[in-house]
Design an enzyme around this catalytic site. Structure first.
Site, PDB file in Angstrom:
ATOM      1  N   ARG A  75       4.745  15.380   2.179  1.00  0.00           N
ATOM      2  CA  ARG A  75       5.597  14.251   2.556  1.00  0.00           C
ATOM      3  C   ARG A  75       6.669  14.564   3.604  1.00  0.00           C
ATOM      4  O   ARG A  75       6.961  13.694   4.430  1.00  0.00           O
ATOM      5  CB  ARG A  75       6.213  13.647   1.286  1.00  0.00           C
ATOM      6  N   LYS A  80      -4.948  20.107   4.109  1.00  0.00           N
ATOM      7  CA  LYS A  80      -5.357  20.063   2.708  1.00  0.00           C
ATOM      8  C   LYS A  80      -5.953  18.710   2.372  1.00  0.00           C
ATOM      9  O   LYS A  80      -5.360  17.668   2.647  1.00  0.00           O
ATOM     10  CB  LYS A  80      -4.180  20.334   1.772  1.00  0.00           C
ATOM     11  N   LYS A 102      -9.015  21.749  -7.494  1.00  0.00           N
ATOM     12  CA  LYS A 102      -8.539  22.172  -8.816  1.00  0.00           C
ATOM     13  C   LYS A 102      -9.664  22.110  -9.850  1.00  0.00           C
ATOM     14  O   LYS A 102      -9.535  21.488 -10.909  1.00  0.00           O
ATOM     15  CB  LYS A 102      -7.344  21.319  -9.252  1.00  0.00           C
ATOM     16  N   ASP A 153     -13.773  23.198 -15.480  1.00  0.00           N
ATOM     17  CA  ASP A 153     -14.851  22.690 -16.324  1.00  0.00           C
ATOM     18  C   ASP A 153     -15.637  23.900 -16.812  1.00  0.00           C
ATOM     19  O   ASP A 153     -15.225  25.046 -16.599  1.00  0.00           O
ATOM     20  CB  ASP A 153     -15.740  21.727 -15.521  1.00  0.00           C
ATOM     21  N   THR A 178       3.394  22.724 -10.008  1.00  0.00           N
ATOM     22  CA  THR A 178       4.795  22.684  -9.581  1.00  0.00           C
ATOM     23  C   THR A 178       5.560  21.504 -10.158  1.00  0.00           C
ATOM     24  O   THR A 178       6.776  21.435 -10.042  1.00  0.00           O
ATOM     25  CB  THR A 178       4.900  22.641  -8.044  1.00  0.00           C
ATOM     26  N   ASP A 201      -8.335  21.195  -2.143  1.00  0.00           N
ATOM     27  CA  ASP A 201      -7.554  21.388  -3.367  1.00  0.00           C
ATOM     28  C   ASP A 201      -8.204  20.600  -4.501  1.00  0.00           C
ATOM     29  O   ASP A 201      -7.640  19.650  -5.034  1.00  0.00           O
ATOM     30  CB  ASP A 201      -6.112  20.925  -3.124  1.00  0.00           C
TER      31      ASP A 201
END
Length: 303
Positions: free
Chosen positions: A252, A69, A98, A101, A160, A96
């Site tokens: 992570r 990603k 996102k 607009d 999330t 990603d």
């Protein structure tokens, strides 16, 4: 949703489009051998601003067969050329971005990202039907012009990081969080998107809403004992697979581990067990994404 948003031409491994020819070198061809069962369902988040660190992680982890990603931090710090770099190696790249607009702007952005060889591309479902459809059309147009497979566009339901009062304040939604995520996921299916992003907490209700033909991509994956960080709605890998996830985004717990390869292999092992041997709660094994045999061992990084 359009046929190519689910199973068109998928072969060799989970969610891996075939080599259609005419693309950039290496796309659709195995990059390395020695894949790890279960890793084809994992997407490693390269949420790092340092190019050397990102390259080291890709070199270490790509042989396992995972996808990668590229999120906002890396896009802004390192630039979209990283999509070219990874796709050129035949790796699956989840961009990603996102996008959120007006439809014209999103069409142009999606067209540019589609031309770079993205495998998955995100938009915010809060942007509405016309914007989401513009993303699908733009991504397909850009890919066609570049001679590469079109990305699957997936919609972000509810971030999330949101829960409780913070969710209500940020969204203004009148429905409970799970019901709102399911409502937005239903919109994604109706608007022609290939899938949605949702937290582990909403997987079951979202799967019940959209059915088996829509991909569910899930962040917030934390192996037992891992810190939550800024994620509020989390689950273990096995729990997410049992609840209906098709792909797990892991950041992570892998990238910050002392041994990223060992961390990835441990998570992949949990995924493989959940897929092949049933779930910890006694449920049936999870089915693969539409048109995909999850137990196929693909060539590492096949695009």
């Amino acid at each position: 949703m359009p046929e190519d948003a689910t199973a068109e031409g998928i072969g060799g491994g989970a969610g891996m489009p075939p080599d259609r020819g005419g693309g950039r070198p290496g796309r659709g061809k195995p990059a390395m051998g020695g894949t790890v069962p279960g890793a084809e369902r994992l997407i490693v988040a390269l949420d790092v601003a340092d190019a050397g660190r990102a390259q080291a992680l890709v070199d270490q982890l790509a042989p396992a067969g995972c996808a990668f990603k590229i999120g906002l931090e890396m896009l802004y710090a390192q630039g979209p050329g990283w999509i070219d770099r990874l796709a050129g190696r035949g790796l699956r790249v989840f961009v990603d971005a996102k996008l959120h607009d007006i439809p014209h702007t999103v069409y142009g952005a999606a067209r540019a990202l589609g031309a770079r060889g993205a495998w998955l591309l995100t938009v915010h479902l809060a942007g509405g039907r016309d914007m989401c459809r513009a993303a699908v059309e733009g991504a397909a147009a850009g890919a066609a012009a570049a001679g590469v497979p079109a990305p699957r566009v997936i919609g972000v339901t509810v971030l999330t990081s949101l829960a409780g009062a913070a969710y209500a304040e940020a969204t203004g939604a009148r429905l409970p969080l799970g019901a709102e995520a399911a409502r937005r996921a239903g919109n994604a299916r109706a608007w022609g998107l290939a899938g949605v992003v949702c937290s582990p907490a909403e997987l079951r209700v979202v799967r019940a809403t959209v059915g088996p033909g829509v991909w569910l991509v899930t962040p917030g994956i934390r192996p037992a004992g891992s810190p939550r960080g800024d994620q509020q709605r989390v689950a273990t890998p096995a729990e997410a697979i049992a609840a209906g996830a098709d792909y797990l985004v892991v950041g992570r717990p892998v990238t910050a581990a002392a041994d990223p390869v060992a961390a990835l292999e441990a998570i992949a092992g949990e995924v493989a067990q959940a897929l092949d041997g049933g779930t910890p709660d006694g449920g049936a094994p999870r089915h693969p994404p539409a048109g995909v045999d999850a137990r196929t061992t693909p060539g590492a990084g096949q695009g």
